[in-house]
Design a protein around this motif. Structure first.
Motif, short mmCIF file in Angstrom:
data_model
loop_
_atom_site.label_atom_id
_atom_site.label_comp_id
_atom_site.label_asym_id
_atom_site.label_seq_id
_atom_site.Cartn_x
_atom_site.Cartn_y
_atom_site.Cartn_z
N PRO A 92 89.59 14.98 -5.33
CA PRO A 92 88.42 14.44 -6.06
C PRO A 92 88.77 14.04 -7.49
O PRO A 92 89.81 14.43 -8.03
CB PRO A 92 87.42 15.61 -6.02
N ASP A 93 87.86 13.27 -8.10
CA ASP A 93 88.09 12.80 -9.47
C ASP A 93 88.14 13.95 -10.47
O ASP A 93 88.89 13.88 -11.46
CB ASP A 93 86.99 11.82 -9.87
N ASP A 94 87.35 15.01 -10.25
CA ASP A 94 87.37 16.11 -11.20
C ASP A 94 88.71 16.84 -11.21
O ASP A 94 89.17 17.35 -12.23
CB ASP A 94 86.23 17.10 -10.92
N VAL A 95 89.38 16.86 -10.04
CA VAL A 95 90.71 17.45 -9.97
C VAL A 95 91.71 16.57 -10.73
O VAL A 95 92.59 17.07 -11.44
CB VAL A 95 91.16 17.64 -8.51
N LEU A 96 91.57 15.25 -10.60
CA LEU A 96 92.44 14.35 -11.35
C LEU A 96 92.28 14.55 -12.85
O LEU A 96 93.27 14.56 -13.60
CB LEU A 96 92.13 12.89 -11.00
N LEU A 120 100.28 15.93 -9.80
CA LEU A 120 99.52 15.44 -8.65
C LEU A 120 100.37 15.51 -7.39
O LEU A 120 99.89 15.97 -6.33
CB LEU A 120 99.05 14.01 -8.90
N GLU A 121 101.60 15.07 -7.46
CA GLU A 121 102.47 15.09 -6.28
C GLU A 121 102.72 16.52 -5.81
O GLU A 121 102.74 16.79 -4.60
CB GLU A 121 103.80 14.40 -6.61
N GLN A 122 102.91 17.44 -6.76
CA GLN A 122 103.12 18.85 -6.39
C GLN A 122 101.88 19.43 -5.72
O GLN A 122 101.98 20.22 -4.77
CB GLN A 122 103.50 19.66 -7.63
N THR A 123 100.71 19.06 -6.22
CA THR A 123 99.46 19.55 -5.64
C THR A 123 99.29 19.06 -4.21
O THR A 123 98.95 19.84 -3.30
CB THR A 123 98.27 19.09 -6.50
N ILE A 124 99.52 17.77 -3.98
CA ILE A 124 99.39 17.21 -2.63
C ILE A 124 100.45 17.79 -1.70
O ILE A 124 100.17 18.12 -0.54
CB ILE A 124 99.48 15.67 -2.69
N ALA A 125 101.67 17.93 -2.19
CA ALA A 125 102.74 18.49 -1.37
C ALA A 125 102.42 19.92 -0.92
O ALA A 125 102.65 20.30 0.23
CB ALA A 125 104.06 18.46 -2.14
N HIS A 126 101.87 20.72 -1.85
CA HIS A 126 101.51 22.10 -1.50
C HIS A 126 100.37 22.11 -0.48
O HIS A 126 100.36 22.95 0.44
CB HIS A 126 101.11 22.86 -2.76
N ALA A 127 99.41 21.20 -0.64
CA ALA A 127 98.31 21.12 0.33
C ALA A 127 98.83 20.77 1.72
O ALA A 127 98.39 21.33 2.73
CB ALA A 127 97.29 20.09 -0.15
N VAL A 128 99.77 19.83 1.78
CA VAL A 128 100.35 19.44 3.07
C VAL A 128 101.10 20.62 3.69
O VAL A 128 101.02 20.88 4.90
CB VAL A 128 101.29 18.24 2.90
N THR A 129 101.81 21.37 2.86
CA THR A 129 102.62 22.49 3.35
C THR A 129 101.77 23.56 4.01
O THR A 129 102.15 24.13 5.04
CB THR A 129 103.42 23.12 2.18
N ILE A 130 100.60 23.85 3.43
CA ILE A 130 99.76 24.92 3.97
C ILE A 130 98.65 24.38 4.87
O ILE A 130 97.79 25.13 5.31
CB ILE A 130 99.15 25.77 2.84
N GLY A 131 98.68 23.07 5.15
CA GLY A 131 97.69 22.48 6.05
C GLY A 131 96.31 22.31 5.48
O GLY A 131 95.31 22.35 6.21
N GLU A 132 96.20 22.10 4.19
CA GLU A 132 94.91 21.94 3.52
C GLU A 132 94.62 20.45 3.36
O GLU A 132 95.46 19.68 2.92
CB GLU A 132 94.95 22.62 2.15
N ASN A 134 91.68 19.31 1.73
CA ASN A 134 90.88 19.09 0.52
C ASN A 134 91.34 20.05 -0.56
O ASN A 134 91.58 21.24 -0.28
CB ASN A 134 89.38 19.32 0.80
N VAL A 135 91.48 19.55 -1.77
CA VAL A 135 91.90 20.40 -2.88
C VAL A 135 90.81 20.42 -3.93
O VAL A 135 90.07 19.45 -4.09
CB VAL A 135 93.22 19.91 -3.49
N ASP A 136 90.70 21.55 -4.62
CA ASP A 136 89.74 21.67 -5.72
C ASP A 136 90.49 22.08 -6.98
O ASP A 136 91.72 22.19 -6.99
CB ASP A 136 88.64 22.66 -5.38
N VAL A 137 89.75 22.33 -8.05
CA VAL A 137 90.38 22.64 -9.33
C VAL A 137 91.15 23.95 -9.26
O VAL A 137 92.25 24.07 -9.83
CB VAL A 137 89.32 22.68 -10.44
N ASP A 138 90.61 24.96 -8.58
CA ASP A 138 91.30 26.24 -8.47
C ASP A 138 92.63 26.08 -7.73
O ASP A 138 93.64 26.71 -8.09
CB ASP A 138 90.43 27.27 -7.74
N PHE A 139 92.63 25.25 -6.70
CA PHE A 139 93.86 24.98 -5.96
C PHE A 139 94.89 24.31 -6.88
O PHE A 139 96.06 24.70 -6.91
CB PHE A 139 93.56 24.08 -4.76
#
Length: 464
Positions: A92-96, A120-132, A134-139
């Motif tokens: 989401p935009d708030d995460v950006l 941003l790339e690290q956040t998306i990569a971690h989400a892909v790794t754990i099968g997530e 959607n990401v939020d600010v806490d993530f």
């Protein structure tokens, strides 16, 4: 033709300026046979391209400045859309917005938009790794903490530091309040000169004897680990040529490529840099330190910058500030600070004195030391339990430790004292351990010193 890292052409494939790759490129550029765009950094341009006048004349330098926050936000949204569709992750935009602010706040040694894209790339990569999906600010905050190497909750760290420093009596009340106030501003990037260290603290005289304990407390509370301390002793650097011990040897000299203690700051920017015995080193060393504190970076012998903007710098000096206190009861706090700074300027030079945010010349004795004793007992419990030894620490031992601790100003002397009087008593019980149930002992203190009483496991459980 686009050539990235064009400085690498200098000296590649032959002698510099005659048969290297850059020399082969010059005739084609001079004839105008092709259009060429090359890229390099400012430092590499000055070091490699400018000395080769023939190559420099064939290019028109265009310096690309760092993008603004608004421009970086446009780039970040574009990267988010591409990566998100490719990886199936929604950002989401708030995460950006949070990632952009976090990159500006915590990665001050790097530039936009690169550092924001990296987060941003690290956040998306971690989400892909754990099968997530959607990401939020806490993530994103969790990923940023791993990447930055420290907790991103600055407020909690500063509050924890305030409570610990006050509880252990490591600094005077006024100096501790000044340090906390300074960090509340600088850790949020709100200071006037964000390139400077988060805080520069000078411990003089009596306060310098508590430096080892204080730097570990600052590192643990602010940066999450007591090991995030880089220590450099300036005392042995008594000659001007000893600058090589701090910044490295010049090219072609022995030790030119050796790693330096300062390089650890580049590898671990969120740290406490302790520079000991600044009063004993050569004036050139002090001038170099003062200039680095003012500019926010050291420059080593290879021309690389070691930034200090994320660090807390602690200086120690054997300077007696007791004679610098104004006479009388009506002296204001401002007058006391000015007198202390004047005394430091006379001993260390005005350049270094002016760079110190807080000057502390008095360390009150610990008011109780309960936290220190509790930490010590917990550490010893863990160590001996790992060797199958259950230890009960009698109240007499706790009182003995609390009474002895203020007698040692040097942390190493205190550790040696404990090893000699405690570890040596318990060693025979560890060595005699045999397979089966853990042995249970009680450590007590009396007029004869530390003694050990062995107890049965059932009785031990009842006492615990």
């Amino acid at each position: 033709l686009f050539i990235d890292e064009v400085h690498n052409l200098i000296g590649t494939g032959g002698r510099t300026g005659s048969t290297d790759a850059a020399a082969l490129l010059k005739p084609a550029l001079a004839r105008g046979d092709m259009a060429c765009i090359a890229a390099t950094t400012d430092d590499e341009y000055r070091r490699w391209i400018e000395p080769d006048g023939a190559l420099e004349r064939r290019f028109q330098p265009i310096r690309v400045q760092e993008l603004t926050r608004e421009q970086s936000a446009v780039v970040l949204r574009s990267v988010r859309d591409d990566l998100g569709s490719q990886r199936g992750v929604s950002v989401p935009d708030d995460v950006l917005e949070w990632l952009l602010d976090a990159s500006i706040r915590y990665l001050r040694n790097r530039y936009l938009p690169d550092k924001a894209i990296d987060l941003l790339e690290q956040t998306i990569a971690h989400a892909v790794t754990i099968g997530e999906s959607n990401v939020d600010v806490d993530f994103a905050r969790h990923v940023a903490e791993r990447m930055v190497g420290m907790p991103t909750d600055d407020w909690a760290g500063v509050q924890g530091l305030s409570a610990t420093v006050d509880g252990h009596g490591l600094m005077g009340v006024d100096e501790a309040e000044a340090l906390v106030s300074r960090l509340q501003v600088t850790l949020r990037g709100l200071d006037i000169s964000p390139a400077r260290p988060n805080a520069v603290l000078l411990l003089a005289g009596e306060a310098a004897t508590r430096a080892s304990e204080l730097v570990r407390v600052i590192a643990r509370e602010l940066f999450g680990a007591a090991e995030r301390v880089v220590e450099i002793d300036l005392g042995p650097m008594t000659n001007d040529e000893d600058i090589t011990s701090l910044l490295g040897a010049p090219p072609a000299y022995v030790g030119y490529s050796d790693a330096l203690p300062l390089h650890r700051v580049s590898q671990m920017p969120w740290c406490v840099l302790r520079l000991s015995a600044v009063d004993a080193c050569h004036p050139l060393i002090r001038e170099t330190v003062a200039r680095a504190l003012a500019d926010g970076f050291f420059t080593d012998a290879q021309g690389r910058r070691i930034y200090l903007s994320d660090a807390v710098v602690v200086l120690t000096a054997a300077v007696d500030l007791s004679t610098a206190r104004p006479i009388g009861f009506g002296a204001s706090e401002h007058e006391q600070v000015n007198h202390a700074r004047e005394a430091v300027a006379r001993a260390l030079g005005s350049g270094l004195a002016n760079q110190c945010d807080i000057i502390c010349g008095h360390a009150p004795h610990s008011r109780g030391g309960e936290d220190t004793v509790s930490e010590l007992i917990a550490l010893l419990d863990e160590r001996y339990r790992a060797h199958g030894l259950e230890v009960h620490w009698d109240d007499s031992f706790v009182k003995w430790v609390r009474d002895r601790r203020p007698q040692f100003s040097n942390e190493r002397d205190w550790e040696c004292f404990l090893d000699e009087h405690v570890a040596a008593r318990l060693l025979e019980h560890v060595a005699d351990m045999s397979g089966g149930k853990p042995r249970c002992i009680t450590v007590v203190c009396n007029d004869d010193g530390v003694s050990v009483v062995e107890k049965s496991a059932s009785k031990m459980e009842g006492n615990q």
